[in-house]
Design an enzyme around this catalytic site. Structure first.
Site, PDB file in Angstrom:
ATOM      1  N   LYS A 221     -26.878 -12.420 -28.639  1.00 57.18           N
ATOM      2  CA  LYS A 221     -27.081 -11.718 -29.682  1.00 57.18           C
ATOM      3  C   LYS A 221     -25.366 -12.460 -30.180  1.00 57.18           C
ATOM      4  O   LYS A 221     -24.439 -12.901 -29.176  1.00 57.18           O
ATOM      5  CB  LYS A 221     -26.723 -10.438 -29.109  1.00 57.18           C
ATOM      6  CG  LYS A 221     -26.097  -9.749 -29.773  1.00 57.18           C
ATOM      7  CD  LYS A 221     -25.721  -8.049 -29.247  1.00 57.18           C
ATOM      8  CE  LYS A 221     -25.164  -7.175 -30.482  1.00 57.18           C
ATOM      9  NZ  LYS A 221     -24.541  -6.189 -29.619  1.00 57.18           N
TER      10      LYS A 221
ATOM     11  N   LYS B  27     -19.049  -9.897 -30.894  1.00 58.61           N
ATOM     12  CA  LYS B  27     -17.842  -9.522 -31.285  1.00 58.61           C
ATOM     13  C   LYS B  27     -16.140 -10.487 -30.393  1.00 58.61           C
ATOM     14  O   LYS B  27     -15.723 -10.867 -30.175  1.00 58.61           O
ATOM     15  CB  LYS B  27     -17.137  -8.742 -31.955  1.00 58.61           C
ATOM     16  CG  LYS B  27     -17.325  -7.335 -30.478  1.00 58.61           C
ATOM     17  CD  LYS B  27     -16.786  -6.291 -31.600  1.00 58.61           C
ATOM     18  CE  LYS B  27     -16.698  -4.512 -30.774  1.00 58.61           C
ATOM     19  NZ  LYS B  27     -16.921  -3.577 -31.254  1.00 58.61           N
TER      20      LYS B  27
ATOM     21  N   LYS C 110     -21.461  -4.600 -19.044  1.00 53.05           N
ATOM     22  CA  LYS C 110     -20.558  -5.024 -19.152  1.00 53.05           C
ATOM     23  C   LYS C 110     -20.137  -5.017 -18.298  1.00 53.05           C
ATOM     24  O   LYS C 110     -18.613  -5.500 -17.467  1.00 53.05           O
ATOM     25  CB  LYS C 110     -19.939  -3.501 -19.662  1.00 53.05           C
ATOM     26  CG  LYS C 110     -20.692  -3.521 -21.370  1.00 53.05           C
ATOM     27  CD  LYS C 110     -19.280  -2.995 -21.951  1.00 53.05           C
ATOM     28  CE  LYS C 110     -19.325  -2.584 -23.576  1.00 53.05           C
ATOM     29  NZ  LYS C 110     -18.094  -2.083 -24.202  1.00 53.05           N
TER      30      LYS C 110
END
Ligand code: TRP
Length: 330
Positions: free
Chosen positions: A196, A199, A114
């Site tokens: 992965k 979203k 992140k």
């Protein structure tokens, strides 16, 4: 333990639309604990570790609650609540910050990821996030935490924090176990099967959302990246097919051998069509129920309020224990 029943707790952040990865890896398993006390939170405190548009965060909080219910979690049988509406999470989060080490937090892969993606906002909350997640879990003397594989490291840290705290002050927290599904552990992007399914992927074709319309689901699977072969099986360079096999297996319960036999000689086209149909059929009732629930905001608010009251009751018990042990004035 609360009421002698085993306690199950998990949470989902209301940031972004949930994908079939979230569904298969986590949400779908939340309904699998019939004899337990199940507590599910909408982790809005976690969501603000990255910048949110306020109106969207609020809307997604309602949506995540509605999605819990649409996936079969009955608010009469489970405690469903919004994290920020139970202040004990922030309170215990702070306490546990003081029992979490800089070094161990620095090793969290999600923090490293992140901070790369949000290089302009590497804030302290992003860094201490796992201590807040530990607070979510430890507040309820949780026995079992159903999570996707990506949260395994955070769960491990929560166990370490619990053991460290118990080691200093004597038994305070139940040390939780993870419940990580073996099938569908990691659903990959449909456009790049080595990364992965996320979203926040900017390419909408890479991601199937739980709330996508059936036609959209079919189209996305039809376009999924595969290889130049024809056989539906696992193997070198066949990551795309392997991912589709995982997804198909999750939605239908079929084994690899059954899947390979079913599509023997039929090619990738027929397989992709079948994966799309299986996904669309499983998700249809969820989307329909979600739409009905979202039309009744007052009901959702009632559920939130009741859930927060119930959660706060149990959280208070743990907090008073913690306050006593740490030495806060009573
Ligand atoms: N951190 C989790 C995620 O990003 C969400 C979460 C918050 C959670 N609190 C939790 C999961 C407690 C399990 C238990 O997916």
């Amino acid at each position: 333990m609360l009421d002698e029943k085993k306690v199950v707790l998990s949470g989902i952040q209301p940031s972004g639309n949930l994908t079939i990865g979230n569904y298969l890896g986590a949400l779908r398993n939340f309904d699998a604990f019939p004899d337990c006390k199940c507590i599910y939170c909408v982790a809005d405190l976690h969501a603000i570790t990255v910048r949110q548009v306020p109106a969207e965060l609020r809307r997604r909080t309602y949506e995540t609650l509605a999605l819990y219910m649409a996936c079969g979690l009955d608010p009469e049988k489970n405690i469903l609540f919004v994290q920020s509406q139970v202040p004990a999470h922030a309170e215990l989060g702070w306490v546990l910050d003081c029992y979490s080490m800089f070094g161990e937090l620095s090793r969290m892969t999600q923090f490293k990821d992140k901070s790369q993606h949000h290089a302009d906002n590497i804030n302290a909350g992003l860094f201490t996030y796992p201590a807040l997640m530990a607070a979510d879990i430890l507040l309820y003397q949780t026995d079992l935490v159903p999570v996707g594989i990506d949260q395994k490291q955070h769960l491990e840290l929560a166990r370490n924090i619990a053991e460290r705290f118990n080691g200093i002050y004597g038994d305070t927290f139940t040390v939780p176990d993870g419940y990580i599904p073996t099938t569908g552990m990691k659903i990959m992007s449909l456009c790049d099967p080595t990364s992965k399914m996320s979203k926040s992927d900017p390419n909408p074709n890479a991601v199937v959302y739980i709330l996508d319309e059936p036609e959209v689901i079919l189209r996305k699977f039809k376009r999924a990246v595969t290889d130049s072969g024809t056989e539906v099986c696992r193997g070198e360079g066949k990551e795309g097919i392997a991912n589709l096999m995982n997804i198909y297996a999750c939605f239908t319960g079929k084994s690899d051998d059954e899947i390979s036999a079913e599509f023997d000689g039929r090619g990738y086209g027929a397989f992709k069509q079948a994966v799309g149909e299986a996904a669309a059929e499983c998700l249809r009732p969820i989307r329909e129920q979600f739409t009905r629930l979202m039309a009744d905001k007052a009901y959702l608010e009632e559920v939130m309020k009741k859930g927060a009251d119930q959660a706060a009751y149990y959280a208070r018990k743990t907090m008073s224990k913690v306050r006593r042990k740490v030495g806060f004035a009573l």
